[in-house]
Design an enzyme around this catalytic site. Structure first.
Site, PDB file in Angstrom:
ATOM      1  CB  VAL A 187      -0.937  -0.011   1.228  1.00 23.79           C
ATOM      2  CG1 VAL A 187      -1.693   1.299   1.355  1.00 23.79           C
ATOM      3  CG2 VAL A 187      -1.911  -1.179   1.137  1.00 23.79           C
ATOM      4  CD  GLU A 188       3.042   3.789   3.849  1.00 25.33           C
ATOM      5  OE1 GLU A 188       3.396   4.667   3.041  1.00 25.33           O
ATOM      6  OE2 GLU A 188       2.526   4.047   4.941  1.00 25.33           O
ATOM      7  CB  SER A 189       6.531   1.975  -1.384  1.00 27.54           C
ATOM      8  OG  SER A 189       6.777   0.639  -0.938  1.00 27.54           O
ATOM      9  CE1 TYR A 237      -0.725   4.046   4.173  1.00 28.30           C
ATOM     10  CE2 TYR A 237      -1.716   3.812   6.347  1.00 28.30           C
ATOM     11  CZ  TYR A 237      -0.670   3.609   5.490  1.00 28.30           C
ATOM     12  OH  TYR A 237       0.464   2.964   5.943  1.00 28.30           O
TER      13      TYR A 237
END
Length: 492
Positions: free
Chosen positions: A143-145, A249
């Site tokens: 999800v982050e990167s 997010y």
């Protein structure tokens, strides 16, 4: 007639009570309860969770009758293992539905990102399990990167876990002109999991609040919670007024978690072996990538791709000096690099067998035979066998000295290899530490255990071998170094 009726009533009451006690006991779950402010299309009935009360800890549902469950077999596919251990209860709403639909329209997303994650994912899962954290956190780098080790955000957050410099430094990540630990996947994983554990405690065990704080900052989430409290509103994640990025997010993570656990048409769950396909090695001193590539037989380009925390072709003189090598244990044992720098000799004693020697050094009999080019199981007393213990320190692993060798740091670090050990019946931390000649306290620390922890058969432990005393500087060289230092500081 009256007696017959009484008998029928008793039978019915007994039958109802038996049925009540026979209900299965649900597995422990992490409840992330919230109250949607709008109606939305529900998930299929079999996946729609029932409303639950908010809880701040992972706790099993109590029952009058507890059933003893058999220990589940280890899944061969790491992604199946991840799916089997996902426990967040996912509630449906528009934000979640939107993210689920996005993933379903991108059928190659997870297989593509999985290729970047493959060398590291097993190690990340193992770290999460050792810290007893939710398995959902293993999906956070996706999800982050999209699992890109060198990606940087507009806020200068770097790496697969998107750590800013201040947070990384606070949680022990090194950074200098030679090395940025935020780009080192395993080093940044340790820092990110420590940070998430801290946030989980700060937000009273609410993982959705902790995840929101990880994305947008602790203060911003706390202020949003306080605003809702003052207005008498719910403080669940989906009721908080947060920036759009943060509002999207957590649904991204929950949607991915839901689809990994419940694959649907249009979503591919990857296949990845549930075993390490890379080995972490501490070479013990400053090294040059070209030298390691030549010794290990792994291409320099591939070494850099696996170890993107290193910013130059050499490691820093002050460390770290660890590398991730793309080889399994058998390939490593057969490599000339291992034989030259790590393989030592074991002299066969009375009553020794290949099995007992292999078990002592955490090797399979097949690997021990391969290392010693043996075609059968026959060994003789006094015979010398190569095993996974150090023989000598590696020679210089840098191309040219940057300074005089007499001014190098005096401390010499013994190289180590990370290995996995599966606990067997009757094992204890003490017996394993004695078997591998490592300090009992170090073995406990490596695995986030207390010195008195009781081990369950089948548990995977991590060991770093060898853990030996640091060799002392030869007296002659020590005296020479002292004389040289004196000459540099004495007035002329």
């Amino acid at each position: 007639m009256r007696g017959l009726c009484l008998i029928c009533v008793c039978i019915l009451m007994f039958g109802c009570r038996s049925t009540e006690n026979a209900e299965p006991v649900e597995a422990p779950q992490i409840f992330t309860h919230f109250e949607p402010s709008y109606e939305d299309q529900a998930l299929p009935e079999e996946t729609q969770p029932l409303p639950v009360q908010k809880t701040s800890a992972i706790s099993p549902i109590k029952s009058k009758k507890t059933r003893v469950k058999k220990r589940p077999t280890k899944a061969e596919n790491l992604w199946v293992h991840i799916a089997n251990n996902l426990h967040f209860t996912v509630y449906q709403n528009r934000a979640l539905k939107k993210r689920i639909n996005w993933y379903l329209k991108q059928p190659n997303y997870l297989p593509t990102v999985n290729k970047r994650a493959a060398p590291y994912l097993y190690h990340i899962v193992k770290k999460i399990e050792q810290k007893r954290l939710p398995m959902e956190l293993a999906l956070l780098p996706f999800v982050e990167s999209d699992f890109r080790p060198t990606i940087a955000s507009s806020q200068q957050a770097v790496g697969v876990w998107q750590l800013v410099a201040a947070t990384a430094h606070h949680f022990g990540v090194k950074s200098d002109q030679w090395y940025d630990g935020r780009q080192d996947v395993l080093a940044s994983t340790d820092a990110a999991l420590e940070y998430l554990s801290y946030l989980h405690k700060r937000f009273d065990g609410n993982w959705l609040h902790a995840l929101a704080a990880y994305n947008s900052g602790e203060g911003r989430v706390k202020r949003a919670i306080e605003r809702n409290k003052k207005r008498g509103k719910s403080t669940d994640y989906f009721s908080l007024k947060l920036p759009k990025e943060t509002a999207d997010y957590v649904p991204k993570l929950l949607a991915l978690s839901y689809l990994v656990k419940h694959p649907q048409k249009g979503f591919k769950r990857p296949k990845l072996a549930n075993k390490p396909i890379t080995t972490q090695m501490n070479v013990g001193q400053q090294f040059d990538f070209s030298v390691i590539a030549r010794l290990s037989g792994v291409g320099s380009k591939q070494l850099h791709a696996l170890n993107q925390g290193y910013l130059k072709n050499q490691s820093s003189p002050n460390g770290p000096h660890s590398l991730l090598l793309p080889v399994g244990q058998e390939a490593l044992l057969k490599s000339q690099f291992f034989k030259s720098n790590f393989a030592g000799e074991y002299i066969v004693k009375k009553n020794d067998t290949l099995y007992s020697i292999a078990r002592r050094f955490n090797m399979s009999v097949k690997a021990l035979k391969q290392l010693n080019a043996k075609q059968n199981n026959i060994i003789g007393i006094g015979e010398k066998l190569l095993v996974g213990q150090p023989k000598t320190l590696p020679k210089s692993l840098i191309v040219d000295y940057q300074i005089s060798p007499y001014l190098e740091p005096q401390e010499v670090v013994i190289p180590t290899i990370e290995i996995d050990y599966e606990v067997k019946p009757g094992d204890s931390l003490w017996s394993i530490s004695q078997l591998y000649e490592v300090p009992h306290s170090d073995l406990a620390k490596w695995n986030n255990l207390s010195a008195s922890s009781i081990l369950k058969p089948g548990t995977q432990l991590t060991l770093f071998i060898p853990q030996a005393d640091k060799p002392k500087q030869p007296q002659k060289r020590q005296n020479l170094l002292q004389d040289l230092q004196k000459s540099l500081i004495q007035p002329r």
